[in-house]
Write a protein that holds these residues in place. Structure first.
Motif, PDB file in Angstrom:
ATOM      1  N   PRO A 245       0.662  -0.949  -0.438  1.00  0.00           N
ATOM      2  CA  PRO A 245       0.006   0.114  -0.069  1.00  0.00           C
ATOM      3  C   PRO A 245       0.811   1.315  -0.630  1.00  0.00           C
ATOM      4  O   PRO A 245       2.159   1.275   0.680  1.00  0.00           O
ATOM      5  N   GLN A 246       0.359   2.742  -0.285  1.00  0.00           N
ATOM      6  CA  GLN A 246       0.766   3.311   0.102  1.00  0.00           C
ATOM      7  C   GLN A 246       0.802   4.042   2.063  1.00  0.00           C
ATOM      8  O   GLN A 246       0.108   3.280   2.565  1.00  0.00           O
TER       9      GLN A 246
ATOM     10  N   TRP B 146       4.322  -2.902   6.125  1.00  0.00           N
ATOM     11  CA  TRP B 146       6.113  -2.894   6.695  1.00  0.00           C
ATOM     12  C   TRP B 146       7.090  -2.737   5.025  1.00  0.00           C
ATOM     13  O   TRP B 146       8.279  -1.840   5.232  1.00  0.00           O
ATOM     14  N   LEU B 147       6.669  -3.427   3.870  1.00  0.00           N
ATOM     15  CA  LEU B 147       7.772  -3.067   2.588  1.00  0.00           C
ATOM     16  C   LEU B 147       7.651  -1.305   1.935  1.00  0.00           C
ATOM     17  O   LEU B 147       7.796  -0.819   1.847  1.00  0.00           O
ATOM     18  N   ALA B 148       5.707  -1.549   1.910  1.00  0.00           N
ATOM     19  CA  ALA B 148       5.353   0.546   2.199  1.00  0.00           C
ATOM     20  C   ALA B 148       6.475   1.211   2.457  1.00  0.00           C
ATOM     21  O   ALA B 148       6.859   2.198   1.965  1.00  0.00           O
ATOM     22  N   TYR B 149       7.094   0.980   3.819  1.00  0.00           N
ATOM     23  CA  TYR B 149       8.000   2.436   4.293  1.00  0.00           C
ATOM     24  C   TYR B 149       8.877   2.143   3.869  1.00  0.00           C
ATOM     25  O   TYR B 149       9.637   3.048   3.908  1.00  0.00           O
ATOM     26  N   PHE B 150       9.622   1.052   3.447  1.00  0.00           N
ATOM     27  CA  PHE B 150      10.375   1.024   2.614  1.00  0.00           C
ATOM     28  C   PHE B 150      10.633   1.775   1.246  1.00  0.00           C
ATOM     29  O   PHE B 150      11.376   2.291   0.968  1.00  0.00           O
ATOM     30  N   LYS B 151       9.783   1.269   1.134  1.00  0.00           N
ATOM     31  CA  LYS B 151       9.724   1.495  -0.787  1.00  0.00           C
ATOM     32  C   LYS B 151       9.119   3.305  -1.174  1.00  0.00           C
ATOM     33  O   LYS B 151      10.219   3.819  -1.559  1.00  0.00           O
TER      34      LYS B 151
END
Length: 365
Positions: free
Chosen positions: A213-214, A274-279
């Motif tokens: 997500p965003q 969690w991935l969204a924060y990295f992205k």
């Protein structure tokens, strides 16, 4: 349909562990529509209790460790087990899997092929893995067993190994590993050649994964890990102030840092959040293997605070990508954060490794 099982650290409440399992399942299923690919829903009971029960750290570490009592207290009074249990749902909901299997039922479950890996599944020196012979392919009801990006982790050269390790390695149809140390150990233990392949997270296109997500925040530095050098911590604080960036810590192992502007607990984020924060991060500050992997996957400017435990896992990749000057050699936080990354070169190397890794899977499945 060809029944393919993947045996890894199932249900472990760790973002990197979950995402490497998710990526490998996706990548293998994508190779052939006739592959019925499922994760084997099994984790050695002692390993499972490491996360979801009150543990005795003395048993795991072999010495009386103050963390024994801290660990028990956290699980009794801070509801840590409850915080971790959402991972049981994430695995089941996002990754196709078998019915739950036990030490007794797993050997009776038939597969056309079994893939062992990835991660440090072969680090037999870690006590709470409890010498799980299945992770080396022993006692499985399958004739074609191969490893994908398996790693011996912290096991050092010349270290003697249990007999079940040799038995399992000798019976594998094909062996691929994640690092040079593991390649050398396979040769040392059984005299077999193996090939180095990429971590499964490289096999899948996470940049375009629809589950990510965003995020509501903007202009921030992500902090992920437990062990950071003090000079880099001070540098992070100074860099954030200078560049008007928020410092956001994503919980890894009960990590809450008073020098961060915001701390987000594990039970507040599923793996894709969690991935969204990295992205969407401006910079990433990490000391973990998969923190580094996703920093590279999303082409981020990254400050890496290496520990020996992580270097045992990551040094081969770092050298392959020629990133030792920025990731390992000492520089200030600002020098690392503003390093001119050549991601065209890095992505090209990743693509070469990805294609040879996928070919290994095609050839052996």
């Amino acid at each position: 349909m060809k029944k393919i099982g993947i045996l890894t650290f199932w249900n472990v409440p760790n973002y990197g562990t979950f995402l490497q399992a998710y990526a490998l399942q996706k990548a293998i299923a994508y190779l052939d529509v006739n592959f019925d690919v499922k994760q084997i829903a099994y984790l050695e009971p002692t390993h499972y209790r490491q996360y979801y029960a009150i543990n005795n750290a003395k048993f795991h570490y072999g010495i009386i460790d103050p963390r024994t009592y801290v660990n028990i207290a956290k699980r009794l009074f801070s509801k840590k087990i409850k915080e971790l249990k959402p991972f049981l749902t994430y695995y089941k909901d996002f990754i196709p899997c078998t019915k739950p299997l036990t030490k007794r039922s797993l050997p009776t479950e038939y597969f056309d092929s079994v893939v062992l890996g990835s991660d440090i599944i072969w680090d037999y020196s870690i006590r709470f893995f409890n010498n799980d012979e299945f992770l080396f392919g022993n006692n499985l009801n399958c004739k074609n067993i191969l490893s994908y990006a398996a790693s011996f982790g912290t096991v050092k050269p010349k270290q003697s190994c249990p007999e079940y390790v040799r038995t399992g390695l000798n019976n594998l149809s094909a062996i691929s590993v994640r690092d040079e140390n593991s390649k050398n150990l396979v040769n040392q233990y059984v005299g077999k050649n193996s090939i180095i392949v990429c971590d499964p997270t490289i096999l899948w296109d996470f940049r375009n994964d629809e589950n990510i997500p965003q995020v509501k925040e903007s202009k921030y530095i992500i902090v992920y890990g437990s062990d950071f050098r003090q000079e880099l911590i001070k540098g992070c604080i100074d860099y954030a102030k200078k560049n008007n960036l928020q410092i956001i810590c994503l919980d890894s192992l009960d990590d809450t840092f008073d020098w961060c502007d915001k701390n987000i607990k594990q039970n507040e984020l599923n793996p894709f959040q969690w991935l969204a924060y990295f992205k969407h991060a401006e910079r990433i500050f990490t000391c973990t293997y998969h923190g580094l992997m996703f920093s590279l996957i999303f082409n981020k400017k990254t400050v890496f605070s290496p520990t020996q435990f992580i270097m045992d896992k990551a040094s081969s990749l770092i050298d392959y990508l020629d990133l030792r000057p920025v990731l390992v050699n000492f520089n200030t936080f600002e020098e690392k954060a503003d390093w001119e990354w050549d991601y065209d070169k890095i992505n090209a190397k990743f693509d070469t490794l990805k294609q040879s890794s996928l070919q290994f899977l095609r050839d052996n499945l």
